[in-house]
Design a protein around this motif. Structure first.
Motif, PDB file in Angstrom:
ATOM      1  N   ILE A 122      31.670 -13.070 -30.320  1.00 56.72           N
ATOM      2  CA  ILE A 122      30.440 -12.430 -29.835  1.00 56.72           C
ATOM      3  C   ILE A 122      30.499 -12.264 -28.403  1.00 56.72           C
ATOM      4  CG2 ILE A 122      29.154 -14.687 -29.940  1.00 56.72           C
ATOM      5  CD1 ILE A 122      26.595 -13.267 -30.995  1.00 56.72           C
ATOM      6  N   ARG A 164      21.554 -23.963 -33.455  1.00 52.53           N
ATOM      7  CA  ARG A 164      20.086 -23.528 -33.681  1.00 52.53           C
ATOM      8  C   ARG A 164      20.217 -22.252 -34.918  1.00 52.53           C
ATOM      9  NH1 ARG A 164      18.404 -22.335 -28.896  1.00 52.53           N
ATOM     10  NH2 ARG A 164      18.445 -20.230 -28.976  1.00 52.53           N
ATOM     11  N   ARG A 204      25.906 -23.494 -23.826  1.00 49.52           N
ATOM     12  CA  ARG A 204      24.794 -22.578 -24.010  1.00 49.52           C
ATOM     13  C   ARG A 204      25.141 -21.957 -25.303  1.00 49.52           C
ATOM     14  NH1 ARG A 204      21.970 -19.174 -21.117  1.00 49.52           N
ATOM     15  NH2 ARG A 204      21.829 -17.019 -21.686  1.00 49.52           N
TER      16      ARG A 204
HETATM   17  C1  COA Z   1      26.962 -17.034 -25.439  1.00 50.29           C
HETATM   18  C2  COA Z   1      26.300 -15.583 -25.109  1.00 50.29           C
HETATM   19  C3  COA Z   1      26.958 -14.724 -26.546  1.00 50.29           C
HETATM   20  C4  COA Z   1      24.758 -15.995 -25.667  1.00 50.29           C
HETATM   21  O1  COA Z   1      24.173 -14.704 -25.447  1.00 50.29           O
HETATM   22  P1  COA Z   1      22.457 -14.567 -25.011  1.00 50.29           P
HETATM   23  O2  COA Z   1      22.312 -13.100 -25.298  1.00 50.29           O
HETATM   24  O3  COA Z   1      22.388 -14.799 -23.796  1.00 50.29           O
HETATM   25  O4  COA Z   1      21.734 -15.531 -26.037  1.00 50.29           O
HETATM   26  P2  COA Z   1      20.551 -15.589 -26.344  1.00 50.29           P
HETATM   27  O5  COA Z   1      19.624 -15.136 -25.134  1.00 50.29           O
HETATM   28  O6  COA Z   1      20.255 -15.208 -27.751  1.00 50.29           O
HETATM   29  O7  COA Z   1      20.047 -17.001 -26.449  1.00 50.29           O
HETATM   30  C5  COA Z   1      20.669 -17.971 -25.226  1.00 50.29           C
HETATM   31  C6  COA Z   1      19.408 -18.602 -24.871  1.00 50.29           C
HETATM   32  O8  COA Z   1      18.216 -17.607 -24.642  1.00 50.29           O
HETATM   33  C7  COA Z   1      16.868 -17.831 -24.999  1.00 50.29           C
HETATM   34  N1  COA Z   1      16.433 -17.018 -25.576  1.00 50.29           N
HETATM   35  C8  COA Z   1      16.391 -16.702 -27.074  1.00 50.29           C
HETATM   36  N2  COA Z   1      15.662 -15.227 -27.139  1.00 50.29           N
HETATM   37  C9  COA Z   1      15.045 -15.343 -25.960  1.00 50.29           C
HETATM   38  C10 COA Z   1      14.194 -14.279 -25.072  1.00 50.29           C
HETATM   39  N3  COA Z   1      13.381 -13.501 -25.937  1.00 50.29           N
HETATM   40  N4  COA Z   1      13.738 -14.448 -23.991  1.00 50.29           N
HETATM   41  C11 COA Z   1      14.403 -15.412 -23.149  1.00 50.29           C
HETATM   42  N5  COA Z   1      15.258 -16.380 -23.331  1.00 50.29           N
HETATM   43  C12 COA Z   1      15.446 -16.203 -24.807  1.00 50.29           C
HETATM   44  C13 COA Z   1      17.472 -18.980 -26.115  1.00 50.29           C
HETATM   45  O9  COA Z   1      16.555 -19.891 -26.485  1.00 50.29           O
HETATM   46  C14 COA Z   1      18.861 -19.545 -25.756  1.00 50.29           C
HETATM   47  O10 COA Z   1      18.170 -20.670 -24.922  1.00 50.29           O
HETATM   48  P3  COA Z   1      19.080 -22.015 -24.873  1.00 50.29           P
HETATM   49  O11 COA Z   1      20.064 -21.643 -23.522  1.00 50.29           O
HETATM   50  O12 COA Z   1      18.092 -22.958 -24.481  1.00 50.29           O
HETATM   51  O13 COA Z   1      19.793 -22.124 -26.139  1.00 50.29           O
HETATM   52  C15 COA Z   1      26.598 -15.308 -23.907  1.00 50.29           C
HETATM   53  O14 COA Z   1      25.676 -16.002 -22.998  1.00 50.29           O
HETATM   54  C16 COA Z   1      27.936 -14.560 -23.616  1.00 50.29           C
HETATM   55  O15 COA Z   1      28.233 -13.287 -23.955  1.00 50.29           O
HETATM   56  N6  COA Z   1      28.650 -15.561 -23.026  1.00 50.29           N
HETATM   57  C17 COA Z   1      30.110 -15.222 -22.763  1.00 50.29           C
HETATM   58  C18 COA Z   1      30.802 -14.951 -23.654  1.00 50.29           C
HETATM   59  C19 COA Z   1      30.751 -16.107 -24.680  1.00 50.29           C
HETATM   60  O16 COA Z   1      30.580 -17.205 -24.605  1.00 50.29           O
HETATM   61  N7  COA Z   1      30.960 -15.900 -26.180  1.00 50.29           N
HETATM   62  C20 COA Z   1      30.999 -16.635 -27.336  1.00 50.29           C
HETATM   63  C21 COA Z   1      32.300 -17.174 -27.378  1.00 50.29           C
HETATM   64  S1  COA Z   1      32.267 -18.470 -28.705  1.00 50.29           S
END
Ligand code: COA
Length: 186
Positions: free
Chosen positions: A107, A156, A149
Protein backbone atom coordinates in the motif's frame (compact mmCIF):
# COMPACT_ATOMS: atom_id res chain seq x y z
CA UNK A 1 -11.90 -21.03 -13.44
CA UNK A 2 -11.32 -17.39 -12.67
CA UNK A 3 -14.44 -15.29 -12.40
CA UNK A 4 -14.26 -11.56 -12.82
CA UNK A 5 -16.57 -9.55 -10.59
CA UNK A 6 -16.18 -5.79 -10.79
CA UNK A 7 -16.12 -3.99 -7.50
CA UNK A 8 -18.43 -1.04 -7.09
CA UNK A 9 -16.85 2.42 -7.00
CA UNK A 10 -16.89 3.97 -3.52
CA UNK A 11 -16.73 7.59 -2.46
CA UNK A 12 -15.95 9.22 0.83
CA UNK A 13 -15.12 12.68 2.16
CA UNK A 14 -11.78 13.07 3.90
CA UNK A 15 -11.50 15.22 7.01
CA UNK A 16 -9.99 17.96 4.84
CA UNK A 17 -13.30 18.03 2.91
CA UNK A 18 -11.72 16.41 -0.15
CA UNK A 19 -13.81 13.84 -2.02
CA UNK A 20 -11.98 10.52 -2.39
CA UNK A 21 -12.97 7.87 -4.91
CA UNK A 22 -11.95 4.24 -4.45
CA UNK A 23 -12.19 1.83 -7.36
CA UNK A 24 -10.64 -1.23 -8.88
CA UNK A 25 -7.77 -0.58 -11.31
CA UNK A 26 -8.26 -1.49 -14.94
CA UNK A 27 -5.91 -2.07 -17.85
CA UNK A 28 -6.22 1.54 -19.00
CA UNK A 29 -4.81 2.79 -15.65
CA UNK A 30 -1.38 1.27 -16.33
CA UNK A 31 0.48 4.39 -17.50
CA UNK A 32 -0.92 6.66 -14.76
CA UNK A 33 -0.22 3.99 -12.16
CA UNK A 34 3.43 3.64 -13.22
CA UNK A 35 3.78 7.43 -13.04
CA UNK A 36 2.20 7.41 -9.58
CA UNK A 37 4.51 4.60 -8.36
CA UNK A 38 7.55 6.47 -9.67
CA UNK A 39 6.43 9.59 -7.76
CA UNK A 40 5.73 7.82 -4.44
CA UNK A 41 8.96 5.81 -4.66
CA UNK A 42 10.83 9.11 -4.32
CA UNK A 43 8.82 10.14 -1.25
CA UNK A 44 9.63 7.22 1.06
CA UNK A 45 12.22 4.52 1.78
CA UNK A 46 9.60 2.12 3.12
CA UNK A 47 8.65 0.59 -0.22
CA UNK A 48 10.39 -2.34 -1.93
CA UNK A 49 11.48 -0.06 -4.78
CA UNK A 50 13.08 3.35 -5.13
CA UNK A 51 13.02 5.80 -8.05
CA UNK A 52 13.58 3.99 -11.36
CA UNK A 53 13.46 0.56 -9.73
CA UNK A 54 9.87 -0.56 -10.34
CA UNK A 55 10.92 -1.94 -13.71
CA UNK A 56 7.65 -2.73 -15.46
CA UNK A 57 6.72 -1.46 -18.92
CA UNK A 58 3.25 -0.02 -19.57
CA UNK A 59 2.38 -3.23 -21.47
CA UNK A 60 3.49 -5.44 -18.58
CA UNK A 61 1.54 -3.31 -16.12
CA UNK A 62 -1.55 -3.51 -18.37
CA UNK A 63 -1.28 -7.30 -18.40
CA UNK A 64 -0.85 -7.39 -14.61
CA UNK A 65 -3.88 -5.15 -13.98
CA UNK A 66 -5.99 -7.24 -16.31
CA UNK A 67 -4.89 -10.41 -14.52
CA UNK A 68 -5.81 -8.89 -11.13
CA UNK A 69 -9.22 -7.81 -12.38
CA UNK A 70 -9.97 -11.28 -13.75
CA UNK A 71 -8.77 -13.18 -10.69
CA UNK A 72 -11.33 -13.60 -7.95
CA UNK A 73 -8.64 -13.67 -5.23
CA UNK A 74 -6.67 -10.55 -6.21
CA UNK A 75 -7.56 -6.88 -5.95
CA UNK A 76 -5.81 -3.75 -7.22
CA UNK A 77 -7.43 -0.72 -5.63
CA UNK A 78 -6.89 2.91 -6.59
CA UNK A 79 -7.70 6.03 -4.57
CA UNK A 80 -8.34 9.17 -6.60
CA UNK A 81 -9.00 12.85 -5.97
CA UNK A 82 -10.53 14.61 -8.97
CA UNK A 83 -9.25 11.86 -11.27
CA UNK A 84 -5.67 12.03 -9.93
CA UNK A 85 -4.17 8.96 -8.30
CA UNK A 86 -3.34 9.62 -4.63
CA UNK A 87 -3.13 6.08 -3.25
CA UNK A 88 -2.95 2.44 -4.28
CA UNK A 89 -3.28 -0.99 -2.70
CA UNK A 90 -2.29 -4.16 -4.50
CA UNK A 91 -3.36 -7.52 -3.07
CA UNK A 92 -2.44 -10.77 -4.77
CA UNK A 93 -3.88 -14.11 -3.71
CA UNK A 94 -2.06 -17.42 -4.15
CA UNK A 95 -2.23 -19.18 -7.52
CA UNK A 96 -2.51 -22.77 -6.21
CA UNK A 97 -5.45 -24.56 -4.63
CA UNK A 98 -3.67 -24.74 -1.28
CA UNK A 99 -2.69 -21.06 -1.20
CA UNK A 100 -5.51 -19.31 -3.04
CA UNK A 101 -7.26 -18.38 0.25
CA UNK A 102 -4.38 -16.16 1.32
CA UNK A 103 -2.20 -13.41 -0.10
CA UNK A 104 -0.15 -10.31 0.56
CA UNK A 105 -0.71 -6.64 -0.14
CA UNK A 106 1.35 -3.50 -0.58
CA UNK A 107 0.00 0.00 0.00
CA UNK A 108 1.11 3.57 -0.65
CA UNK A 109 -0.29 7.10 -0.48
CA UNK A 110 1.09 10.31 -1.96
CA UNK A 111 2.90 12.23 0.79
CA UNK A 112 0.73 15.33 0.41
CA UNK A 113 -2.27 13.16 1.39
CA UNK A 114 -0.74 11.38 4.39
CA UNK A 115 -2.76 11.54 7.62
CA UNK A 116 -6.12 12.11 5.93
CA UNK A 117 -7.43 8.55 6.12
CA UNK A 118 -6.66 7.42 2.54
CA UNK A 119 -4.80 4.24 3.61
CA UNK A 120 -7.43 3.56 6.25
CA UNK A 121 -10.14 3.68 3.55
CA UNK A 122 -8.16 1.41 1.19
CA UNK A 123 -7.64 -1.13 3.98
CA UNK A 124 -11.34 -1.09 4.88
CA UNK A 125 -12.34 -1.77 1.27
CA UNK A 126 -9.84 -4.64 1.05
CA UNK A 127 -11.30 -6.24 4.21
CA UNK A 128 -14.87 -5.69 3.02
CA UNK A 129 -14.05 -7.26 -0.35
CA UNK A 130 -12.40 -10.28 1.31
CA UNK A 131 -15.28 -10.81 3.73
CA UNK A 132 -17.94 -10.46 1.03
CA UNK A 133 -16.25 -12.67 -1.57
CA UNK A 134 -15.52 -15.44 0.96
CA UNK A 135 -12.49 -16.68 -1.01
CA UNK A 136 -9.71 -14.99 0.89
CA UNK A 137 -9.46 -16.12 4.48
CA UNK A 138 -6.25 -14.36 5.44
CA UNK A 139 -4.66 -11.03 4.52
CA UNK A 140 -0.90 -10.59 4.98
CA UNK A 141 1.65 -7.84 4.70
CA UNK A 142 5.31 -7.12 5.36
CA UNK A 143 6.39 -3.83 6.90
CA UNK A 144 9.72 -2.40 8.05
CA UNK A 145 10.02 -2.64 11.84
CA UNK A 146 10.76 1.11 11.99
CA UNK A 147 7.64 2.10 9.99
CA UNK A 148 5.72 2.86 13.18
CA UNK A 149 3.01 4.91 11.52
CA UNK A 150 2.08 2.05 9.17
CA UNK A 151 2.33 -0.59 11.92
CA UNK A 152 0.00 1.43 14.18
CA UNK A 153 -2.51 1.71 11.35
CA UNK A 154 -2.37 -2.04 10.59
CA UNK A 155 -2.78 -2.89 14.28
CA UNK A 156 -5.79 -0.61 14.53
CA UNK A 157 -7.32 -2.45 11.58
CA UNK A 158 -6.85 -5.83 13.30
CA UNK A 159 -3.56 -7.08 11.85
CA UNK A 160 -1.35 -9.05 14.23
CA UNK A 161 2.43 -9.42 14.12
CA UNK A 162 3.33 -13.04 13.44
CA UNK A 163 7.10 -12.75 13.25
CA UNK A 164 10.19 -10.84 12.20
CA UNK A 165 11.97 -11.46 8.92
CA UNK A 166 15.57 -10.42 9.46
CA UNK A 167 17.46 -8.15 7.04
CA UNK A 168 14.84 -8.66 4.32
CA UNK A 169 14.93 -5.19 2.75
CA UNK A 170 18.16 -3.39 1.79
CA UNK A 171 17.97 0.34 1.00
CA UNK A 172 21.17 2.11 -0.07
CA UNK A 173 23.28 -0.66 1.42
CA UNK A 174 21.49 -0.73 4.78
CA UNK A 175 19.40 -3.82 5.53
CA UNK A 176 16.22 -3.68 7.60
CA UNK A 177 14.13 -6.24 9.44
CA UNK A 178 10.48 -6.62 8.40
CA UNK A 179 7.47 -7.65 10.45
CA UNK A 180 5.17 -10.24 8.96
CA UNK A 181 1.62 -9.24 9.89
CA UNK A 182 -1.64 -10.98 9.14
CA UNK A 183 -5.36 -10.82 9.75
CA UNK A 184 -7.86 -13.69 9.57
CA UNK A 185 -11.00 -12.72 7.68
CA UNK A 186 -12.92 -15.93 7.38
C1 COA B 1 1.79 4.19 5.61
C2 COA B 1 0.83 4.97 4.72
C3 COA B 1 0.31 4.02 3.63
C4 COA B 1 -0.32 5.51 5.57
O1 COA B 1 -1.20 6.23 4.72
P1 COA B 1 -2.15 7.39 5.27
O2 COA B 1 -3.15 7.64 4.23
O3 COA B 1 -1.32 8.52 5.73
O4 COA B 1 -2.81 6.66 6.52
P2 COA B 1 -4.13 7.16 7.28
O5 COA B 1 -4.28 8.63 7.15
O6 COA B 1 -5.25 6.30 6.88
O7 COA B 1 -3.75 6.80 8.75
C5 COA B 1 -2.56 7.33 9.27
C6 COA B 1 -2.87 8.29 10.38
O8 COA B 1 -3.76 9.32 10.04
C7 COA B 1 -4.85 9.36 11.00
N1 COA B 1 -6.10 9.62 10.31
C8 COA B 1 -6.98 8.72 9.85
N2 COA B 1 -8.03 9.33 9.29
C9 COA B 1 -7.77 10.65 9.37
C10 COA B 1 -8.45 11.78 8.93
N3 COA B 1 -9.65 11.68 8.32
N4 COA B 1 -7.88 12.99 9.14
C11 COA B 1 -6.69 13.09 9.75
N5 COA B 1 -6.00 12.04 10.22
C12 COA B 1 -6.54 10.84 10.02
C13 COA B 1 -4.92 8.04 11.58
O9 COA B 1 -5.47 8.11 12.89
C14 COA B 1 -3.50 7.65 11.56
O10 COA B 1 -2.91 8.21 12.70
P3 COA B 1 -1.76 7.51 13.50
O11 COA B 1 -0.51 8.07 12.90
O12 COA B 1 -2.02 7.94 14.89
O13 COA B 1 -1.91 6.02 13.29
C15 COA B 1 1.52 6.20 4.05
O14 COA B 1 2.13 6.96 5.06
C16 COA B 1 2.58 5.82 3.03
O15 COA B 1 2.30 5.67 1.84
N6 COA B 1 3.84 5.67 3.48
C17 COA B 1 4.92 5.34 2.60
C18 COA B 1 4.81 3.94 2.04
C19 COA B 1 4.58 2.93 3.12
O16 COA B 1 5.12 3.02 4.22
N7 COA B 1 3.78 1.93 2.79
C20 COA B 1 3.51 0.82 3.69
C21 COA B 1 4.56 -0.19 3.52
S1 COA B 1 4.20 -1.65 4.47
Amino acid sequence: MLISVDMEEKELILRSGTRLTLREARRSDAAALLEYLEAVSAETDYLTFGPGEFNLSVEEEETYLEKCQKANNSLYLLAEVEGRLVGALSFEGGSRVRTRHTGEFGISVRKEYWGQGVASALLDVLTEWAVERKIIRKLNLRVRTDNRRAIRLYERKGYVTEGTIRKELCVNGECYDLLWMGMLVG
